[in-house]
Write a protein that holds these residues in place. Structure first.
Motif, PDB file in Angstrom:
ATOM      1  N   MET A 186      13.932 -29.430  80.668  1.00 44.25           N
ATOM      2  CA  MET A 186      13.909 -28.833  82.006  1.00 44.25           C
ATOM      3  C   MET A 186      12.488 -28.417  82.376  1.00 44.25           C
ATOM      4  O   MET A 186      11.692 -28.077  81.503  1.00 44.25           O
ATOM      5  N   ILE A 187      12.196 -28.436  83.660  1.00 37.74           N
ATOM      6  CA  ILE A 187      10.869 -28.085  84.167  1.00 37.74           C
ATOM      7  C   ILE A 187      10.996 -26.850  85.051  1.00 37.74           C
ATOM      8  O   ILE A 187      11.529 -26.924  86.165  1.00 37.74           O
ATOM      9  N   PRO A 188      10.557 -25.679  84.573  1.00 36.37           N
ATOM     10  CA  PRO A 188      10.686 -24.463  85.382  1.00 36.37           C
ATOM     11  C   PRO A 188       9.846 -24.553  86.654  1.00 36.37           C
ATOM     12  O   PRO A 188       8.780 -25.173  86.678  1.00 36.37           O
ATOM     13  N   PHE A 189      10.331 -23.934  87.726  1.00 34.85           N
ATOM     14  CA  PHE A 189       9.559 -23.867  88.966  1.00 34.85           C
ATOM     15  C   PHE A 189       9.819 -22.557  89.681  1.00 34.85           C
ATOM     16  O   PHE A 189      10.796 -21.856  89.413  1.00 34.85           O
ATOM     17  N   ARG A 190       8.929 -22.246  90.593  1.00 37.58           N
ATOM     18  CA  ARG A 190       9.109 -21.129  91.512  1.00 37.58           C
ATOM     19  C   ARG A 190       9.297 -21.687  92.918  1.00 37.58           C
ATOM     20  O   ARG A 190       8.574 -22.579  93.331  1.00 37.58           O
ATOM     21  N   LYS A 191      10.237 -21.158  93.647  1.00 38.52           N
ATOM     22  CA  LYS A 191      10.388 -21.474  95.067  1.00 38.52           C
ATOM     23  C   LYS A 191       9.659 -20.374  95.845  1.00 38.52           C
ATOM     24  O   LYS A 191      10.003 -19.192  95.749  1.00 38.52           O
ATOM     25  N   MET A 192       8.634 -20.764  96.605  1.00 34.51           N
ATOM     26  CA  MET A 192       7.788 -19.813  97.297  1.00 34.51           C
ATOM     27  C   MET A 192       7.622 -20.247  98.748  1.00 34.51           C
ATOM     28  O   MET A 192       7.920 -21.395  99.107  1.00 34.51           O
ATOM     29  N   ASP A 240       9.777 -41.037  94.294  1.00 34.12           N
ATOM     30  CA  ASP A 240      11.200 -41.067  94.626  1.00 34.12           C
ATOM     31  C   ASP A 240      11.892 -39.781  94.184  1.00 34.12           C
ATOM     32  O   ASP A 240      12.732 -39.232  94.913  1.00 34.12           O
ATOM     33  N   ARG A 241      11.538 -39.291  92.999  1.00 36.47           N
ATOM     34  CA  ARG A 241      12.174 -38.061  92.498  1.00 36.47           C
ATOM     35  C   ARG A 241      11.744 -36.856  93.342  1.00 36.47           C
ATOM     36  O   ARG A 241      12.554 -35.972  93.643  1.00 36.47           O
ATOM     37  N   ILE A 242      10.493 -36.825  93.738  1.00 35.51           N
ATOM     38  CA  ILE A 242      10.019 -35.718  94.570  1.00 35.51           C
ATOM     39  C   ILE A 242      10.711 -35.746  95.925  1.00 35.51           C
ATOM     40  O   ILE A 242      11.131 -34.698  96.451  1.00 35.51           O
ATOM     41  N   ARG A 243      10.875 -36.922  96.501  1.00 35.67           N
ATOM     42  CA  ARG A 243      11.600 -37.021  97.771  1.00 35.67           C
ATOM     43  C   ARG A 243      13.037 -36.531  97.623  1.00 35.67           C
ATOM     44  O   ARG A 243      13.584 -35.873  98.517  1.00 35.67           O
ATOM     45  N   ALA A 244      13.668 -36.846  96.494  1.00 33.47           N
ATOM     46  CA  ALA A 244      15.043 -36.397  96.267  1.00 33.47           C
ATOM     47  C   ALA A 244      15.106 -34.870  96.141  1.00 33.47           C
ATOM     48  O   ALA A 244      16.020 -34.232  96.681  1.00 33.47           O
ATOM     49  N   GLY A 284      13.813 -21.527  89.445  1.00 34.27           N
ATOM     50  CA  GLY A 284      14.790 -22.505  88.992  1.00 34.27           C
ATOM     51  C   GLY A 284      14.167 -23.455  88.005  1.00 34.27           C
ATOM     52  O   GLY A 284      13.077 -23.207  87.469  1.00 34.27           O
ATOM     53  N   ALA A 285      14.837 -24.562  87.773  1.00 36.01           N
ATOM     54  CA  ALA A 285      14.323 -25.576  86.851  1.00 36.01           C
ATOM     55  C   ALA A 285      14.804 -26.945  87.307  1.00 36.01           C
ATOM     56  O   ALA A 285      15.950 -27.099  87.756  1.00 36.01           O
ATOM     57  N   ILE A 286      13.914 -27.909  87.200  1.00 38.52           N
ATOM     58  CA  ILE A 286      14.264 -29.303  87.456  1.00 38.52           C
ATOM     59  C   ILE A 286      14.922 -29.852  86.195  1.00 38.52           C
ATOM     60  O   ILE A 286      14.381 -29.729  85.091  1.00 38.52           O
ATOM     61  N   THR A 287      16.097 -30.431  86.353  1.00 38.47           N
ATOM     62  CA  THR A 287      16.827 -30.984  85.220  1.00 38.47           C
ATOM     63  C   THR A 287      16.808 -32.504  85.301  1.00 38.47           C
ATOM     64  O   THR A 287      16.304 -33.091  86.266  1.00 38.47           O
ATOM     65  N   GLU A 288      17.389 -33.134  84.300  1.00 38.04           N
ATOM     66  CA  GLU A 288      17.398 -34.598  84.282  1.00 38.04           C
ATOM     67  C   GLU A 288      18.130 -35.165  85.490  1.00 38.04           C
ATOM     68  O   GLU A 288      17.726 -36.177  86.056  1.00 38.04           O
ATOM     69  N   GLY A 289      19.184 -34.484  85.914  1.00 38.97           N
ATOM     70  CA  GLY A 289      19.976 -35.023  87.007  1.00 38.97           C
ATOM     71  C   GLY A 289      19.847 -34.282  88.326  1.00 38.97           C
ATOM     72  O   GLY A 289      20.491 -34.658  89.307  1.00 38.97           O
ATOM     73  N   GLY A 290      19.041 -33.234  88.364  1.00 37.80           N
ATOM     74  CA  GLY A 290      18.935 -32.461  89.599  1.00 37.80           C
ATOM     75  C   GLY A 290      18.100 -31.213  89.404  1.00 37.80           C
ATOM     76  O   GLY A 290      16.949 -31.286  88.983  1.00 37.80           O
ATOM     77  N   TYR A 291      18.719 -30.053  89.662  1.00 34.98           N
ATOM     78  CA  TYR A 291      18.007 -28.789  89.472  1.00 34.98           C
ATOM     79  C   TYR A 291      19.018 -27.677  89.292  1.00 34.98           C
ATOM     80  O   TYR A 291      20.208 -27.819  89.628  1.00 34.98           O
ATOM     81  N   ILE A 292      18.567 -26.559  88.741  1.00 33.20           N
ATOM     82  CA  ILE A 292      19.382 -25.351  88.649  1.00 33.20           C
ATOM     83  C   ILE A 292      18.608 -24.208  89.276  1.00 33.20           C
ATOM     84  O   ILE A 292      17.378 -24.217  89.312  1.00 33.20           O
ATOM     85  N   ARG A 293      19.327 -23.238  89.775  1.00 36.39           N
ATOM     86  CA  ARG A 293      18.713 -22.088  90.417  1.00 36.39           C
ATOM     87  C   ARG A 293      19.002 -20.849  89.595  1.00 36.39           C
ATOM     88  O   ARG A 293      20.146 -20.594  89.204  1.00 36.39           O
ATOM     89  N   ASN A 294      17.954 -20.069  89.305  1.00 36.77           N
ATOM     90  CA  ASN A 294      18.107 -18.824  88.567  1.00 36.77           C
ATOM     91  C   ASN A 294      18.302 -17.674  89.547  1.00 36.77           C
ATOM     92  O   ASN A 294      17.623 -17.585  90.569  1.00 36.77           O
ATOM     93  N   PRO A 295      19.207 -16.739  89.238  1.00 36.21           N
ATOM     94  CA  PRO A 295      19.477 -15.669  90.186  1.00 36.21           C
ATOM     95  C   PRO A 295      18.412 -14.592  90.249  1.00 36.21           C
ATOM     96  O   PRO A 295      18.286 -13.903  91.250  1.00 36.21           O
TER      97      PRO A 295
END
Length: 285
Positions: free
Chosen positions: A1-7, A29-33, A269-280
């Motif tokens: 997984m690739i952690p990220f911040r939404k800002m 393509d992945r960035i567009r998705a 959140g984190a970018i996953t192999e199939g999408g992303y997850i959001r941390n609360p």
């Protein structure tokens, strides 16, 4: 997984990934998705923080929602600067980018100030196509485009064309914005702004951002509007530029542009192999 911040900066929103320790490779393509606001975290720009050589603390890479990499983003620079200022604890930081080196510091209140560098008004730097015309009074042959008057063009790390109009509220931005962006006059395309001057230190604007479309705010567009407005003698050296998402303060100091405005950390959140997850809960910087 690739952690990220939404800002975001005034609603201009980003996914920010710190890749200084682990290099990041994602296809366009992945960035567009991921940019898709229904199926992904959604964003105007995907921001990658990478290592840099001193005196810069880090390098900021900017990838638009369409997957294309661009040179500058003022609102993203404030977000990245806030993270790096918290990290270093110093009074200022320098950030390397394709558009040039940026110096950032904390300003009044919770704002971040960025020295965006000098505006460039020559046709080659913007750039304009050979023989396109006067950079500060660029005209268009198409009747429907000519109706908006001449464009004042400038490079503030990326290319901009500014149209000063009587009323921004009647501009069909989604119709004329993409036509101007991709016009033959702009070989690298351009960010397109329509601005209404309310006074020598106050402007309202809407922006069609290159590779993104309509945006709540565009920091470099605010810089461009202030720079060309002052160059044309229509605006003071210090001006407030109000965009749909809020107001940025722009000052011209010794031939350089200083932008000041807010930023926000929305969630993580984190970018996953199939999408992303959001941390609360937002992660500590």
């Amino acid at each position: 997984m690739i952690p990220f911040r939404k800002m975001n900066g005034l609603g201009n929103d980003f996914v920010v990934v710190d890749a200084r320790r682990h290099p990041l490779t994602l296809s366009a393509d992945r960035i567009r998705a991921l940019a898709d606001r229904e199926n992904g975290p959604g964003f105007d720009q995907f921001i990658v923080i990478e290592p840099a050589e001193a005196p810069s603390v880090a390098t900021m890479r900017i990838i638009n929602a369409d997957g294309g990499e661009v040179e500058a983003c003022g609102n993203a620079a404030r977000c990245v600067a806030a993270l790096l200022l918290d990290e270093t604890g110093g009074p200022e930081v320098r950030i390397a980018s394709a558009g040039g080196s940026l110096r950032a510091w904390r300003a009044e209140g919770a704002n971040i100030a960025i020295d965006m560098g000098p505006p460039r008004f020559d046709a080659a730097s913007i750039p304009l196509a050979d023989g396109a015309g006067d950079p500060l009074a660029l005209t268009f042959d198409e009747a429907d485009l000519a109706a908006y008057g001449p464009a004042a063009c400038v490079n503030v790390g990326n290319p901009h064309a500014v149209f000063f109009v009587p009323d921004i509220d009647v501009v069909p931005l989604t119709t004329v914005g993409p036509r101007f962006e991709t016009h033959a006059a702009f070989p690298q395309r351009a960010n397109i702004s329509f601005a209404t001057i309310d006074g020598p230190s106050s402007v309202r604007a809407v922006v069609w951002e290159r590779g993104v479309g309509p945006t709540r705010a565009c920091g470099t567009a605010a810089c461009a509007i202030a720079a060309v407005g002052n160059r044309l003698g229509r605006l003071d050296p210090k001006v407030d530029v109000t965009l749909p998402g809020g107001t940025l303060s722009i000052s011209l100091v010794d031939g350089r542009i200083v932008m000041s405005g807010p930023y926000a950390l929305d969630w993580t959140g984190a970018i996953t192999e199939g999408g992303y997850i959001r941390n609360p809960v937002p992660a500590a910087v």
